[in-house]
Scaffold this motif. Structure first.
Motif, PDB file in Angstrom:
ATOM      1  N   CYS A 144       0.847  -1.204   0.000  1.00 12.47           N
ATOM      2  CA  CYS A 144       0.000   0.000   0.000  1.00 12.47           C
ATOM      3  C   CYS A 144       0.877   1.248   0.000  1.00 12.47           C
ATOM      4  O   CYS A 144       1.759   1.377   0.841  1.00 12.47           O
ATOM      5  CB  CYS A 144      -0.867   0.048   1.251  1.00 12.47           C
ATOM      6  SG  CYS A 144      -1.784  -1.458   1.579  1.00 12.47           S
ATOM      7  N   VAL A 168      -1.552  -1.479  -4.335  1.00 11.40           N
ATOM      8  CA  VAL A 168      -2.590  -0.563  -3.855  1.00 11.40           C
ATOM      9  C   VAL A 168      -2.085   0.880  -3.841  1.00 11.40           C
ATOM     10  O   VAL A 168      -1.204   1.235  -3.058  1.00 11.40           O
ATOM     11  CB  VAL A 168      -3.049  -0.968  -2.422  1.00 11.40           C
ATOM     12  CG1 VAL A 168      -4.164  -0.041  -1.936  1.00 11.40           C
ATOM     13  CG2 VAL A 168      -3.514  -2.419  -2.381  1.00 11.40           C
ATOM     14  N   PHE A 348      -7.871   3.795   0.281  1.00 15.06           N
ATOM     15  CA  PHE A 348      -7.684   2.398   0.709  1.00 15.06           C
ATOM     16  C   PHE A 348      -7.873   2.225   2.214  1.00 15.06           C
ATOM     17  O   PHE A 348      -8.089   1.112   2.701  1.00 15.06           O
ATOM     18  CB  PHE A 348      -6.325   1.850   0.238  1.00 15.06           C
ATOM     19  CG  PHE A 348      -5.111   2.353   0.970  1.00 15.06           C
ATOM     20  CD1 PHE A 348      -4.564   1.644   2.032  1.00 15.06           C
ATOM     21  CD2 PHE A 348      -4.478   3.537   0.583  1.00 15.06           C
ATOM     22  CE1 PHE A 348      -3.423   2.102   2.694  1.00 15.06           C
ATOM     23  CE2 PHE A 348      -3.344   3.992   1.231  1.00 15.06           C
ATOM     24  CZ  PHE A 348      -2.821   3.273   2.296  1.00 15.06           C
ATOM     25  N   TYR A 355     -12.708  -1.474  -1.753  1.00 16.20           N
ATOM     26  CA  TYR A 355     -11.431  -2.182  -1.690  1.00 16.20           C
ATOM     27  C   TYR A 355     -11.638  -3.633  -1.246  1.00 16.20           C
ATOM     28  O   TYR A 355     -10.975  -4.547  -1.754  1.00 16.20           O
ATOM     29  CB  TYR A 355     -10.447  -1.456  -0.763  1.00 16.20           C
ATOM     30  CG  TYR A 355      -9.768  -0.297  -1.448  1.00 16.20           C
ATOM     31  CD1 TYR A 355      -8.496  -0.433  -2.001  1.00 16.20           C
ATOM     32  CD2 TYR A 355     -10.403   0.925  -1.592  1.00 16.20           C
ATOM     33  CE1 TYR A 355      -7.878   0.628  -2.651  1.00 16.20           C
ATOM     34  CE2 TYR A 355      -9.801   1.986  -2.246  1.00 16.20           C
ATOM     35  CZ  TYR A 355      -8.545   1.828  -2.776  1.00 16.20           C
ATOM     36  OH  TYR A 355      -7.943   2.880  -3.438  1.00 16.20           O
TER      37      TYR A 355
END
Length: 366
Positions: A144, A168, A348, A355
Motif C-alpha cells: 500500500c 494498492v 484504501f 477495496y
C-alpha cells in the motif's frame, strides 16, 4: 510494550543499497491466522510511511489496527484461510531499527549517522523476516502506498518468492509532484530550530515542523472534491477561534490542526526524513536501463491486481496503469481496478467497501 509485536533479527552486518551497513538490526512484525503445513498460505502486507505492523487487532493486542476492516475472519483478507504478516519498515520507529535506535558501535542513537535508507533495504529486511518464518514463497504480497513501491523492489530483488501481488495506490517511481510535496515536508522539519541537525530531545522536539509536514501530507492524501464536500467554506464559531490575528478561522484549518496534533510525538522526525527520502529515490527505471516499463518487465509473478483511485493526486491513476502494463508484459495475469472514490490517496483506508470487494474477490480465486 505491544505483546503482539514480534521481532526478526536481520543478518549482521546488514548491507544497505547505498552503502553502509547495520549491525544487530531488527524488524518488527505481527501475524494473524495460521501458517499451513506446506507454508503456502502466507500473505505479506507492506505499509505506507507511518503505520506500524499492527494492521489489525488480535488476541495479544485487541486495539484496532490501521486496516482493521480489511483483515480478519471472513473479511477481505480472510485469516481463516490466510496466514497474514505485516512487517514494520526498516527505518520506521515502530519497533524496527531506525535513526532513533541505539548504534551498537557508539552506544548512542544513530540519528543522522544512520546509513542512507532505500526502499530496496526495506524490501530486503521484510524478505528476511518472511524467510525467518520458514516461508519460501508468498501466496500474495500486498503493498500500500510507499509499501507498494517496497513490494515492487521485493519481487524484483527476490525472484520466485511471490506468487501473486496486489498493488494498492502506489507508483513505480516518484513523480515530481510527490517529490515536491515530500521535499517541503522535510524542509519544514529541518527548519524547525528544535530539530537541531537531528539532535532533538523529547523536551525540545520539532513540534512545528512535524505539524506542518503532517498537514501537507493530509492535504495531498485527500482530493479537492472531498475537501469541498466535507468543509465547504464553513467558519469556526467565535468561541472556537483564538486571538491570533492570523489564527484558525475555517473548519478545514481546525481539522488539519487536529490531525497534526495527533501525529506529533507519535513518530520520530529523523525516521520520517529517512523514509520520505527513500520514497523519492525509488525508481523502477533503474532496473530497466532508464525505462520504467523495462524495469517492471523483470518482475516474474503469476497474477496481480493493481488498484488505483481517479482522485489520487499523490500516486495518480496513470502510474497504476504503468504498473499493470509492466506486470502484464512480464507474463502475469493482471486485473486493473480504477475506483472513483472521492477520498483520494487515503481511499484504501476509508473506502473499505470497494477495496474489500476488489481485494477479497482476487484473494478468493487464488
Amino acid at each position: 510494550m505491544n505483546d503482539a509485536r514480534r521481532y526478526h533479527k536481520l543478518p549482521s552486518p546488514f548491507a544497505m543499497k547505498r552503502g553502509g551497513e547495520l549491525h544487530g538490526a531488527q524488524v518488527a512484525f505481527e501475524t494473524w491466522g495460521k501458517l499451513s503445513a506446506a507454508a503456502d498460505n502466507a500473505v505479506l502486507i507492506l505499509t505506507g510511511l507511518s503505520p506500524s505492523a499492527h494492521a489489525a487487532s488480535n488476541d495479544q493486542d485487541p486495539s484496532p489496527g490501521w486496516w482493521e476492516a480489511m483483515i480478519g475472519p471472513g473479511k477481505a483478507i480472510d485469516t481463516n484461510r490466510w496466514f497474514v504478516i505485516c512487517v514494520n519498515s526498516l527505518g520506521s520507529d515502530k519497533g524496527s531499527t531506525c535513526p532513533a535506535s541505539i548504534d551498537p558501535a557508539t552506544g548512542s542513537a544513530y540519528r543522522l549517522s544512520f546509513p542512507e535508507l532505500s526502499l530496496e533495504d526495506v524490501a530486503n529486511a521484510a524478505h528476511a523476516a518472511v524467510s525467518g518464518l520458514g516461508i519460501e514463497k508468498l501466496a500474495c504480497l500486498i503493498g500500500c502506498s510507499m509499501g507498494g513501491m517496497s513490494a515492487l523492489a521485493y519481487m524484483l530483488l527476490h525472484p520466485g518468492s511471490v506468487r501473486a501481488h496486489i498493488s494498492v495506490d502506489t507508483a513505480p517511481q516518484a513523480q515530481p509532484f510527490a517529490i515536491a510535496i515530500r521535499s517541503l515536508q522535510r524542509e519544514a522539519i529541518r527548519l524547525d530550530p528544535n530539530w537541531n541537525e537531528g539532535l532533538y530531545t523529547d523536551e525540545r522536539y520539532p513540534d512545528t515542523g512535524m505539524a506542518i509536514a503532517r498537514k501537507l501530507g493530509v492535504i495531498t492524501y485527500r482530493s479537492a472534491m472531498e475537501w469541498n464536500g466535507r468543509f465547504a467554506r464553513i467558519r469556526l464559531n467565535a468561541e472556537e477561534r483564538d486571538d491570533d490575528p492570523f489564527g484558525l478561522e475555517f473548519e478545514v484549518e481546525s481539522y488539519l490542526e487536529g490531525h497534526a496534533r495527533r501525529f506529533v510525538h507519535t513518530f520520530d522526525p529523523n525516521s520520517y526524513l529517512y523514509l520520505s527520502r527513500a520514497s523519492d529515490w525509488f525508481d523502477m527505471a533503474e532496473y530497466g536501463n532508464g525505462n520504467v516499463q523495462d524495469g517492471l518487465k523483470r518482475i516474474r509473478i503469476e497474477q496481480a491486481m493493481v488498484i488505483g483511485v481517479s482522485t489520487d493526486i499523490l500516486f495518480p491513476l496513470e502510474q497504476q496503469e504503468q504498473i499493470a502494463q509492466g506486470l502484464e508484459t512480464a507474463g502475469a495475469r493482471v486485473e486493473f481496478v480504477a475506483l472513483d472514490s472521492p477520498q483520494g490517496h487515503d481511499a484504501f483506508l476509508v473506502d473499505i467497501e470497494n477495496y474489500s470487494r476488489a481485494m477479497g474477490g482476487f484473494l478468493a480465486q487464488l
